[in-house]
Design an enzyme around this catalytic site. Structure first.
Site, PDB file in Angstrom:
ATOM      1  N   LYS A  33      -0.490   6.720   7.285  1.00  0.00           N
ATOM      2  CA  LYS A  33      -1.050   8.115   6.970  1.00  0.00           C
ATOM      3  C   LYS A  33      -1.552   8.258   5.714  1.00  0.00           C
ATOM      4  CE  LYS A  33       2.993  10.192   7.628  1.00  0.00           C
ATOM      5  NZ  LYS A  33       3.706   9.069   7.875  1.00  0.00           N
ATOM      6  N   ARG A 109       6.113  18.887   9.780  1.00  0.00           N
ATOM      7  CA  ARG A 109       6.882  17.862  10.066  1.00  0.00           C
ATOM      8  C   ARG A 109       7.869  18.478  11.093  1.00  0.00           C
ATOM      9  NH1 ARG A 109       6.114  13.952   5.881  1.00  0.00           N
ATOM     10  NH2 ARG A 109       8.089  12.662   5.671  1.00  0.00           N
ATOM     11  N   ARG A 148       5.527  -2.065   0.797  1.00  0.00           N
ATOM     12  CA  ARG A 148       4.699  -1.241   0.029  1.00  0.00           C
ATOM     13  C   ARG A 148       4.981  -0.890  -1.712  1.00  0.00           C
ATOM     14  NH1 ARG A 148       4.492   4.643   2.209  1.00  0.00           N
ATOM     15  NH2 ARG A 148       6.592   4.678   1.933  1.00  0.00           N
ATOM     16  N   ARG A 181       8.883   2.490  -3.969  1.00  0.00           N
ATOM     17  CA  ARG A 181       9.446   3.895  -3.947  1.00  0.00           C
ATOM     18  C   ARG A 181      10.787   4.060  -3.610  1.00  0.00           C
ATOM     19  NH1 ARG A 181       5.683   7.501   0.383  1.00  0.00           N
ATOM     20  NH2 ARG A 181       7.564   8.040   1.059  1.00  0.00           N
ATOM     21  N   ARG A 192      15.087   8.298   7.567  1.00  0.00           N
ATOM     22  CA  ARG A 192      13.593   8.917   7.613  1.00  0.00           C
ATOM     23  C   ARG A 192      13.249   8.695   8.900  1.00  0.00           C
ATOM     24  NH1 ARG A 192      10.775   5.745   3.006  1.00  0.00           N
ATOM     25  NH2 ARG A 192       9.077   6.837   3.899  1.00  0.00           N
TER      26      ARG A 192
HETATM   27  P1  AP5 Z   1       1.514   4.138   3.976  1.00  0.00           P
HETATM   28  O1  AP5 Z   1      -0.055   4.588   4.306  1.00  0.00           O
HETATM   29  O2  AP5 Z   1       1.795   4.518   2.899  1.00  0.00           O
HETATM   30  O3  AP5 Z   1       2.079   4.858   5.335  1.00  0.00           O
HETATM   31  P2  AP5 Z   1       2.407   6.466   5.553  1.00  0.00           P
HETATM   32  O4  AP5 Z   1       2.448   6.745   6.984  1.00  0.00           O
HETATM   33  O5  AP5 Z   1       1.774   7.234   4.561  1.00  0.00           O
HETATM   34  O6  AP5 Z   1       4.071   6.367   5.230  1.00  0.00           O
HETATM   35  P3  AP5 Z   1       5.044   7.379   4.043  1.00  0.00           P
HETATM   36  O7  AP5 Z   1       6.136   6.577   3.999  1.00  0.00           O
HETATM   37  O8  AP5 Z   1       4.430   7.785   2.905  1.00  0.00           O
HETATM   38  O9  AP5 Z   1       5.302   8.522   5.132  1.00  0.00           O
HETATM   39  P4  AP5 Z   1       6.393   9.539   5.191  1.00  0.00           P
HETATM   40  O10 AP5 Z   1       6.092  10.326   6.059  1.00  0.00           O
HETATM   41  O11 AP5 Z   1       7.855   8.739   5.354  1.00  0.00           O
HETATM   42  O12 AP5 Z   1       6.647   9.903   3.621  1.00  0.00           O
HETATM   43  P5  AP5 Z   1       6.158  11.119   2.775  1.00  0.00           P
HETATM   44  O13 AP5 Z   1       5.890  10.607   1.323  1.00  0.00           O
HETATM   45  O14 AP5 Z   1       5.181  12.081   3.527  1.00  0.00           O
HETATM   46  O15 AP5 Z   1       1.402   2.573   4.447  1.00  0.00           O
HETATM   47  C1  AP5 Z   1       2.850   1.889   4.512  1.00  0.00           C
HETATM   48  C2  AP5 Z   1       2.347   0.448   3.802  1.00  0.00           C
HETATM   49  O16 AP5 Z   1       1.824  -0.229   4.963  1.00  0.00           O
HETATM   50  C3  AP5 Z   1       1.257   0.569   2.745  1.00  0.00           C
HETATM   51  O17 AP5 Z   1       1.991  -0.648   1.854  1.00  0.00           O
HETATM   52  C4  AP5 Z   1       0.145  -0.056   3.176  1.00  0.00           C
HETATM   53  O18 AP5 Z   1      -0.769  -0.584   2.270  1.00  0.00           O
HETATM   54  C5  AP5 Z   1       0.424  -0.690   4.545  1.00  0.00           C
HETATM   55  N1  AP5 Z   1      -0.367  -0.373   5.487  1.00  0.00           N
HETATM   56  C6  AP5 Z   1      -0.996   0.768   5.846  1.00  0.00           C
HETATM   57  N2  AP5 Z   1      -1.903   0.719   6.993  1.00  0.00           N
HETATM   58  C7  AP5 Z   1      -1.794  -0.662   7.235  1.00  0.00           C
HETATM   59  C8  AP5 Z   1      -2.329  -1.651   8.307  1.00  0.00           C
HETATM   60  N3  AP5 Z   1      -3.242  -1.114   9.094  1.00  0.00           N
HETATM   61  N4  AP5 Z   1      -1.993  -2.800   8.399  1.00  0.00           N
HETATM   62  C9  AP5 Z   1      -1.385  -3.252   7.553  1.00  0.00           C
HETATM   63  N5  AP5 Z   1      -0.822  -2.661   6.409  1.00  0.00           N
HETATM   64  C10 AP5 Z   1      -1.039  -1.210   6.425  1.00  0.00           C
HETATM   65  O19 AP5 Z   1       7.637  11.820   2.745  1.00  0.00           O
HETATM   66  C11 AP5 Z   1       8.859  11.463   1.715  1.00  0.00           C
HETATM   67  C12 AP5 Z   1       9.713  12.431   1.729  1.00  0.00           C
HETATM   68  O20 AP5 Z   1       9.345  13.725   1.376  1.00  0.00           O
HETATM   69  C13 AP5 Z   1      10.304  12.623   3.190  1.00  0.00           C
HETATM   70  O21 AP5 Z   1      11.359  11.882   3.696  1.00  0.00           O
HETATM   71  C14 AP5 Z   1      10.816  14.178   3.038  1.00  0.00           C
HETATM   72  O22 AP5 Z   1      12.107  14.291   2.207  1.00  0.00           O
HETATM   73  C15 AP5 Z   1       9.920  14.752   2.080  1.00  0.00           C
HETATM   74  N6  AP5 Z   1       8.697  15.542   2.964  1.00  0.00           N
HETATM   75  C16 AP5 Z   1       7.421  15.231   2.724  1.00  0.00           C
HETATM   76  N7  AP5 Z   1       6.626  16.072   3.413  1.00  0.00           N
HETATM   77  C17 AP5 Z   1       7.849  17.083   4.099  1.00  0.00           C
HETATM   78  C18 AP5 Z   1       7.676  17.985   4.980  1.00  0.00           C
HETATM   79  N8  AP5 Z   1       6.455  18.494   5.729  1.00  0.00           N
HETATM   80  N9  AP5 Z   1       8.656  18.979   5.391  1.00  0.00           N
HETATM   81  C19 AP5 Z   1       9.898  18.485   4.690  1.00  0.00           C
HETATM   82  N10 AP5 Z   1      10.210  17.310   3.927  1.00  0.00           N
HETATM   83  C20 AP5 Z   1       9.013  16.696   3.682  1.00  0.00           C
END
Ligand code: AP5
Length: 239
Positions: A33, A109, A148, A181, A192
């Site tokens: 994402k 979410r 990552r 991270r 998660r």
């Molecule tokens: P990346 O693009 O970073 O993946 P992502 O889907 O963004 O993963 P996240 O871990 O950031 O998502 P998340 O939803 O768990 O975390 P968030 O920060 O929202 O890609 C991952 C890796 O793969 C990278 O190294 C990239 O280079 C590689 N890659 C990407 N595409 C690729 C491809 N096609 N081929 C090969 N490699 C590839 O949330 C973190 C925390 O915040 C949550 O746990 C929660 O506590 C809190 N939080 C955030 N939003 C909310 C909400 N709305 N409500 C409640 N709590 C929330």
């Protein structure tokens, strides 16, 4: 020119193709994402709003929001809806989102968050264009998260195998040192995924029933996934 260089160039010099899309990127942790969000943001000139980035920044700066959110992030548990809803409401009310649209990465979410978003958009007289769901197997997600590396300053995302920075450990865009991270540890990743299955996956049916849901296979290369997204958006051109 590869996609990363092209994105950088687009960021710096190219005319934006068109803007105005209002998108949600939906998918489990590590699905891509953030990676696709940052590229689309540069390609179309649309602000990307990552609730994860906003919360991590607040934790790092020890703001009142950060103090509230820290233990949830550390343990891989969703932050309470009312905390996240407030910050998204504030961000969407800013003029750039009304003028250029937005890409929501990691919000909503939960069903209550989706209901709140519906209310906020209705107050702003805006409507969603698409909800894009990234489909990927758990083993691939773990590989992505364990390799990552992220920039805590400009939020660019890299990978030790799939998306290398030009200089090891250094952000291509801003030169900051890249980090692994805290919540990308094995135990936290498991929590998660569980949170995603229980609380976020029901949104797929929610948006399907609103005829807004588009699925992309997340297991292609970053360029392949970007092409699939461009295909979806090309049929949704905003005039
Ligand atoms: P990346 O693009 O970073 O993946 P992502 O889907 O963004 O993963 P996240 O871990 O950031 O998502 P998340 O939803 O768990 O975390 P968030 O920060 O929202 O890609 C991952 C890796 O793969 C990278 O190294 C990239 O280079 C590689 N890659 C990407 N595409 C690729 C491809 N096609 N081929 C090969 N490699 C590839 O949330 C973190 C925390 O915040 C949550 O746990 C929660 O506590 C809190 N939080 C955030 N939003 C909310 C909400 N709305 N409500 C409640 N709590 C929330």
């Amino acid at each position: 020119m590869n996609l990363k260089e092209e994105t950088q160039t687009q960021l710096e010099t190219k005319e934006k193709k068109y803007s105005g899309f209002k998108l949600i990127l939906l998918g489990p942790p590590g699905a891509g994402k953030g990676t696709q969000g940052q590229t689309l943001s540069a390609q179309y000139g649309i602000p990307k709003i990552s609730t994860g980035d906003i919360l991590r920044e607040a934790v790092a700066n020890q703001t009142p929001l950060g103090v509230k959110a820290k233990s949830f992030l550390d343990n891989g548990i969703l932050v309470p809806d009312e905390v996240v809803n407030g910050l998204v409401r504030e961000r969407l009310n800013q003029s750039d989102c009304r003028e250029k649209g937005f890409i929501l990465d990691g919000f909503p979410r939960t069903i209550p968050q989706a209901e709140t978003l519906k209310r906020i958009l209705s107050e702003l007289n805006l409507a969603l264009d698409a909800v894009i769901s990234f489909e990927l197997k758990e083993a691939d997600l773990v590989r992505r998260l364990s390799g990552r590396r992220s920039c805590p300053n400009c939020k660019m995302v890299f990978h030790l195998v799939f998306n290398l920075p030009q200089k090891p450990g250094v952000c291509d865009r801003c030169g900051n040192t890249l980090i692994h991270r805290d919540d990308d540890k094995e135990e936290t990743i498991k929590t998660r995924f569980k949170e995603y299955q229980e609380k976020t996956a029901p949104l797929l049916n929610y948006y399907q029933s609103l005829e807004l849901l588009y699925s992309v296979p997340g297991n292609g290369t970053i360029e392949d996934v970007n092409k699939a997204l461009e295909g979806i958006l090309s049929n949704k051109k905003i005039e």
